[in-house]
Design a protein around this motif. Structure first.
Motif, PDB file in Angstrom:
ATOM      1  N   LEU A 139       0.828  -1.209   0.000  1.00 52.38           N
ATOM      2  CA  LEU A 139       0.000   0.000   0.000  1.00 52.38           C
ATOM      3  C   LEU A 139       0.859   1.255   0.000  1.00 52.38           C
ATOM      4  CD1 LEU A 139      -3.125   0.228  -0.047  1.00 52.38           C
ATOM      5  CD2 LEU A 139      -2.321  -2.050   0.585  1.00 52.38           C
ATOM      6  N   ASP A 140       1.992   1.207   0.674  1.00 53.39           N
ATOM      7  CA  ASP A 140       2.890   2.361   0.666  1.00 53.39           C
ATOM      8  C   ASP A 140       3.370   2.654  -0.756  1.00 53.39           C
ATOM      9  OD1 ASP A 140       4.721   4.246   2.344  1.00 53.39           O
ATOM     10  OD2 ASP A 140       6.084   3.239   0.959  1.00 53.39           O
ATOM     11  N   ASP A 141       3.672   1.610  -1.504  1.00 56.83           N
ATOM     12  CA  ASP A 141       4.080   1.790  -2.894  1.00 56.83           C
ATOM     13  C   ASP A 141       2.945   2.399  -3.716  1.00 56.83           C
ATOM     14  OD1 ASP A 141       6.007   1.258  -5.154  1.00 56.83           O
ATOM     15  OD2 ASP A 141       4.319   0.037  -5.832  1.00 56.83           O
ATOM     16  N   ALA A 161       3.213   6.805   6.043  1.00 58.91           N
ATOM     17  CA  ALA A 161       3.041   5.514   6.713  1.00 58.91           C
ATOM     18  C   ALA A 161       1.615   5.357   7.244  1.00 58.91           C
ATOM     19  CB  ALA A 161       4.045   5.369   7.852  1.00 58.91           C
ATOM     20  N   GLU A 162       1.035   6.463   7.747  1.00 60.22           N
ATOM     21  CA  GLU A 162      -0.357   6.424   8.214  1.00 60.22           C
ATOM     22  C   GLU A 162      -1.299   6.120   7.055  1.00 60.22           C
ATOM     23  OE1 GLU A 162      -0.847   9.493  11.928  1.00 60.22           O
ATOM     24  OE2 GLU A 162      -0.534  10.390   9.955  1.00 60.22           O
ATOM     25  N   ALA A 163      -1.061   6.751   5.913  1.00 59.02           N
ATOM     26  CA  ALA A 163      -1.903   6.515   4.737  1.00 59.02           C
ATOM     27  C   ALA A 163      -1.832   5.061   4.306  1.00 59.02           C
ATOM     28  CB  ALA A 163      -1.467   7.433   3.595  1.00 59.02           C
ATOM     29  N   ALA A 164      -0.633   4.478   4.344  1.00 57.71           N
ATOM     30  CA  ALA A 164      -0.474   3.077   3.961  1.00 57.71           C
ATOM     31  C   ALA A 164      -1.237   2.165   4.923  1.00 57.71           C
ATOM     32  CB  ALA A 164       1.004   2.705   3.930  1.00 57.71           C
ATOM     33  N   ARG A 165      -1.144   2.444   6.241  1.00 56.96           N
ATOM     34  CA  ARG A 165      -1.860   1.618   7.222  1.00 56.96           C
ATOM     35  C   ARG A 165      -3.369   1.740   7.042  1.00 56.96           C
ATOM     36  NH1 ARG A 165       2.348   3.287  10.730  1.00 56.96           N
ATOM     37  NH2 ARG A 165       1.084   4.995  11.564  1.00 56.96           N
ATOM     38  N   MET A 166      -3.841   2.940   6.739  1.00 59.61           N
ATOM     39  CA  MET A 166      -5.275   3.120   6.494  1.00 59.61           C
ATOM     40  C   MET A 166      -5.694   2.335   5.256  1.00 59.61           C
ATOM     41  SD  MET A 166      -5.500   7.173   7.431  1.00 59.61           S
ATOM     42  CE  MET A 166      -7.250   7.442   7.181  1.00 59.61           C
ATOM     43  N   GLY A 167      -4.852   2.314   4.249  1.00 65.40           N
ATOM     44  CA  GLY A 167      -5.142   1.531   3.055  1.00 65.40           C
ATOM     45  C   GLY A 167      -5.240   0.048   3.356  1.00 65.40           C
ATOM     46  N   VAL A 168      -4.335  -0.456   4.196  1.00 68.43           N
ATOM     47  CA  VAL A 168      -4.376  -1.872   4.600  1.00 68.43           C
ATOM     48  C   VAL A 168      -5.693  -2.180   5.299  1.00 68.43           C
ATOM     49  CG1 VAL A 168      -3.353  -3.614   6.118  1.00 68.43           C
ATOM     50  CG2 VAL A 168      -1.869  -2.133   4.749  1.00 68.43           C
TER      51      VAL A 168
END
Length: 407
Positions: A200-202, A231-238
């Motif tokens: 998701l970070d990618d 990193a927060e955006a990636a975790r929210m995406g997960v």
């Protein structure tokens, strides 16, 4: 004279383990000990995998009250939080946080799940459902309805909403299964979360460079504006990716199985012409099947009086929504599946500030599925005995691993 056991030790031996096993041959019903505990008291102690003994809340009224109580925390990092399995910090995101941070992050993704926005997606969801049923009817029989239909429907929908390539569905579905399996080791779960977060970070990075009309691009824009860490955006995406396909996929398959086992209710749903009747059926299936079957986990931040007992600050709470949705005080004749029942007040999506963000989307998807599949495949039936269906007793989301059907 033989020594007598210490009262505390004696009490510990009487505390039941949680979660509990369902009765053989009753895959849609909560474990029988939960009904016994509900009848005795709304609040009892249970023992978890780590030896801790949080409070189990079994009655509907007390569950709703506690879920709306600001003295009850969803923060998984707080001492006393009754985790389902070993954890190392909060790697899932805002659903396991408290306000104001929970509210700050949740607000960033609320708009796409608003009812009007979700209703605008209904024609596209109908198109996805019809296309998958076309493929189903043109393919071999019997077929596993989970892989051919129940899992692809919400996966395609959440991928389009988020801006995730559906071509990667095997990757994120496999890692999701690892994360939500209660028997997964800490190392396996951490590795799976790491893989999904990196993925998701990618994608967030790609949206920063080439934004589109999707939810991840919206999060990327907030990263660009300094409102959100990448990193927060990636975790929210997960979080949104896992929650967006796992829960609805299990509800589609388990709901279909329940309807096949209750042919009178299936006939009534198939004959329903009014969308309100279909919506009512969805609410009753959500109440009856309670796929979040290991309780919502919380911890008290202050002393709280509950049904004449005191929950002390720092003590864990498990709100068992499966038996809460079968509370006869809230739902008369609760163990009967009745698609004509008004079950909108169920707690399948929780209650209070942490109630499920994606519930409008889940409801709409289920309404489209339940109003389409059984009409287009009117002779749909099981291609295996009920006793041979593999249920997800080991998952934090309940459902079936496979559902062989034919027509």
């Amino acid at each position: 004279m033989p020594p007598t056991s210490h009262p505390v030790e004696q009490e510990r031996t009487e505390i039941p383990e949680y979660p509990m096993a369902r009765a053989a041959g009753c895959p849609f019903d909560p474990p029988p000990p939960l009904r016994e505990q509900q009848q005795e008291s709304p609040l009892t102690r249970v023992r978890l995998w780590d030896g801790s003994t949080p409070w189990l809340v079994t009655r509907y009224a007390e569950q709703r009250a506690l879920l709306a109580d600001p003295r009850v925390s969803a923060d998984i990092t707080r001492p006393g939080y009754p985790a389902q399995a070993p954890v190392t910090g909060n790697s899932i995101g805002f659903i396991l946080m408290d306000d104001p941070e929970h509210a700050r992050l949740r607000r960033m993704v609320t708009a796409p799940f608003a009812i009007k926005r979700v209703e605008a997606l209904r024609p596209r969801v109908q198109e996805i459902v019809d296309g998958l049923i076309d493929e189903l009817l043109a393919g071999p029989r019997p077929v596993d309805l989970v892989q051919a239909f129940a899992l692809p429907v919400p996966s395609l929908v959440i991928c389009e909403l988020l801006g995730v390539p559906y071509a990667d569905h095997d990757f994120f579905q496999d890692n999701s299964k690892t994360i939500i399996n209660r028997t997964t080791s800490v190392e396996e779960r951490t590795a799976a979360l790491g893989r999904l977060t990196a993925y998701l970070d990618d994608l967030v990075g790609q949206k920063l460079a080439h934004p589109r009309e999707d939810l991840l691009s919206g999060l990327a824009e907030r990263v660009r504006g300094g409102e959100l860490e990448r990193a927060e955006a990636a975790r929210m995406g997960v979080l949104l990716l896992i929650a967006g396909h796992e829960t609805t996929a299990n509800m589609i398959a388990l709901g279909t199985l329940a309807l096949l086992e209750h042919p009178d209710q299936l006939d009534a749903l198939r004959a329903a012409d009014d969308p309100k009747d279909v919506a009512r059926a969805v609410e009753e299936l959500l109440r009856y099947l309670h796929i979040t079957h290991t309780g919502r986990r919380r911890v008290a931040t202050e002393d709280i009086e509950v049904a004449g007992r005191t929950v002390r600050a720092g003590e864990g709470l498990i709100l068992a929504n499966d038996i809460g949705n079968r509370d006869p005080e809230a739902f008369p004749d609760p163990d009967r599946l009745d698609l004509g029942r008004d079950a909108r007040h169920h707690v399948a999506f929780g209650f209070g500030v942490h109630q499920c963000l994606g519930q409008p989307l889940a409801r709409m998807e289920l309404q489209v599925v339940y109003s389409t599949l059984y009409r287009r495949v009117p002779t749909l039936r099981l291609a295996a005995d009920l006793g041979d269906i593999p249920f997800k007793h080991d998952g934090s989301v309940y459902g079936v691993y496979e559902l062989p059907v034919t027509w």
